[in-house]
Design an enzyme around this catalytic site. Structure first.
Site, PDB file in Angstrom:
ATOM      1  N   CYS A   1       0.873  -1.169   0.000  1.00 30.94           N
ATOM      2  CA  CYS A   1       0.000   0.000   0.000  1.00 30.94           C
ATOM      3  C   CYS A   1       0.915   1.226   0.000  1.00 30.94           C
ATOM      4  CB  CYS A   1      -0.880  -0.016   1.241  1.00 30.94           C
ATOM      5  SG  CYS A   1      -2.565   0.509   0.946  1.00 30.94           S
TER       6      CYS A   1
ATOM      7  N   CYS B   1      -6.399   0.448  -4.950  1.00 31.36           N
ATOM      8  CA  CYS B   1      -5.788   1.647  -5.512  1.00 31.36           C
ATOM      9  C   CYS B   1      -6.657   2.883  -5.369  1.00 31.36           C
ATOM     10  CB  CYS B   1      -5.419   1.399  -6.966  1.00 31.36           C
ATOM     11  SG  CYS B   1      -4.090   0.190  -7.125  1.00 31.36           S
TER      12      CYS B   1
ATOM     13  N   CYS C   1      -2.111   3.337  -6.546  1.00 24.55           N
ATOM     14  CA  CYS C   1      -1.245   2.173  -6.396  1.00 24.55           C
ATOM     15  C   CYS C   1       0.221   2.564  -6.545  1.00 24.55           C
ATOM     16  CB  CYS C   1      -1.582   1.111  -7.442  1.00 24.55           C
ATOM     17  SG  CYS C   1      -2.672  -0.154  -6.829  1.00 24.55           S
TER      18      CYS C   1
END
Length: 124
Positions: free
Chosen positions: A8, A82, A86
């Site tokens: 992440c 996302c 992303c």
């Protein structure tokens, strides 16, 4: 064992939950890691609180925000979702779990994301 990395942007909430749950639920099957392209000084405190309440996992003791360069090269790289952009990790993701970021939302939103992460981990 196969290395699974949850990626992440900030490595402070969803990916941290996934790493902690992965180790807790399937740590004998895989090596789990989490990382991001940026770090935060602390993990999301709502995530820390709820993981302790729901699973007895003390993420204050076991988790910290890491960069992708801080973890071993994964066999499987999973994006958490996302909706916040992303990160580029120098390879394609093997899967995208499309989880909304619960940061700043109520406990129900966090618990929904945590349960979805648990379901996905059990399917690995």
């Amino acid at each position: 064992m196969r290395k699974v990395a949850f990626i992440c942007v900030h490595n402070s909430c969803r990916s941290q939950i996934a790493e902690a749950l992965g180790k807790h639920l399937r740590g004998t099957d895989f090596d789990f890691y989490s990382a991001g392209v940026e770090t935060k000084p602390q993990i999301n405190q709502d995530a820390v609180r709820l993981m302790k309440e729901l699973y007895g996992i003390d993420m204050k003791k076991t988790q910290y925000s890491k960069l992708i360069s801080d973890i071993p090269k994964p066999d499987t790289a999973i994006s958490m979702g996302c909706d916040v952009g992303c990160p580029y990790i120098d390879r394609a993701f093997d899967d995208n779990w499309n989880l909304p970021d619960p940061t700043g939302k109520n406990d129900e939103a966090f618990i929904d994301v945590i349960r979805r992460i648990e379901e996905n981990i059990m399917k690995l």
